[in-house]
Design a protein around this motif. Sequence first.
Motif, PDB file in Angstrom:
ATOM      1  N   ALA A   1       0.419  -1.239   0.223  1.00 26.09           N
ATOM      2  CA  ALA A   1       0.126   0.114  -0.615  1.00 26.09           C
ATOM      3  C   ALA A   1       1.080   1.332   0.172  1.00 26.09           C
TER       4      ALA A   1
ATOM      5  N   CYS B   1      -2.927  -0.092  -3.651  1.00 27.76           N
ATOM      6  CA  CYS B   1      -2.455  -1.048  -3.703  1.00 27.76           C
ATOM      7  C   CYS B   1      -2.140  -2.205  -4.612  1.00 27.76           C
TER       8      CYS B   1
ATOM      9  N   ILE C   1      -9.842  -7.531  -4.010  1.00 25.16           N
ATOM     10  CA  ILE C   1      -9.175  -6.534  -2.385  1.00 25.16           C
ATOM     11  C   ILE C   1     -10.201  -5.738  -1.939  1.00 25.16           C
TER      12      ILE C   1
ATOM     13  N   TRP D   1     -10.287  -2.759   0.907  1.00 24.65           N
ATOM     14  CA  TRP D   1      -9.698  -1.548   2.489  1.00 24.65           C
ATOM     15  C   TRP D   1      -9.566  -1.423   3.608  1.00 24.65           C
TER      16      TRP D   1
ATOM     17  N   GLU E   1     -13.720  -2.229  -0.756  1.00 28.90           N
ATOM     18  CA  GLU E   1     -13.889  -3.134  -1.370  1.00 28.90           C
ATOM     19  C   GLU E   1     -13.854  -3.849  -2.880  1.00 28.90           C
TER      20      GLU E   1
ATOM     21  N   ILE F   1     -13.005   2.893  -5.298  1.00 25.16           N
ATOM     22  CA  ILE F   1     -12.153   2.335  -5.437  1.00 25.16           C
ATOM     23  C   ILE F   1     -12.503   1.435  -6.736  1.00 25.16           C
TER      24      ILE F   1
ATOM     25  N   CYS G   1      -4.336  -2.457   2.677  1.00 27.90           N
ATOM     26  CA  CYS G   1      -5.265  -3.226   1.593  1.00 27.90           C
ATOM     27  C   CYS G   1      -4.848  -4.906   2.232  1.00 27.90           C
TER      28      CYS G   1
END
Length: 121
Positions: free
Chosen positions: A5, A21, A33, A35, A49, A69, A95
């Motif tokens: 990150a 990330c 993925i 956060w 995510e 995101i 992340c």
Amino acid sequence: VQLQASGGGLVQAGDSLRLACAASGRIFSRYYIGWFRRAPGKEREFVSEVSWSGESTDYADSVKGRFTISRDGTKNTVYLQMNSLKPEDTAVYYCAANFVGYKANPAYVYWGQGTLVTVSS
């Protein structure tokens, strides 16, 4: 999978930051993925995510409408665009990767180191 990150920093309330990330190792495209963040004196909390395809996203209520995101499969990188930052967004942001989404299983498996975001009032 290894996660790195970056992008944290010190900003003023109302400013924007973009966290990144970068993932390496096993096939990036098969993971969700996410956060997460941990504010001083508080428990770690879910922030956002994105699914492996990039088509599904989820956000904590506290960041909806301000954070976005996204993922770039060509760079194996997930971004968290943070706008209209507030002092309460101050935290270490992490992340993480998982095989399923947060609502299916909140216990993310792989974690990167954190990046500090400080928002001054």
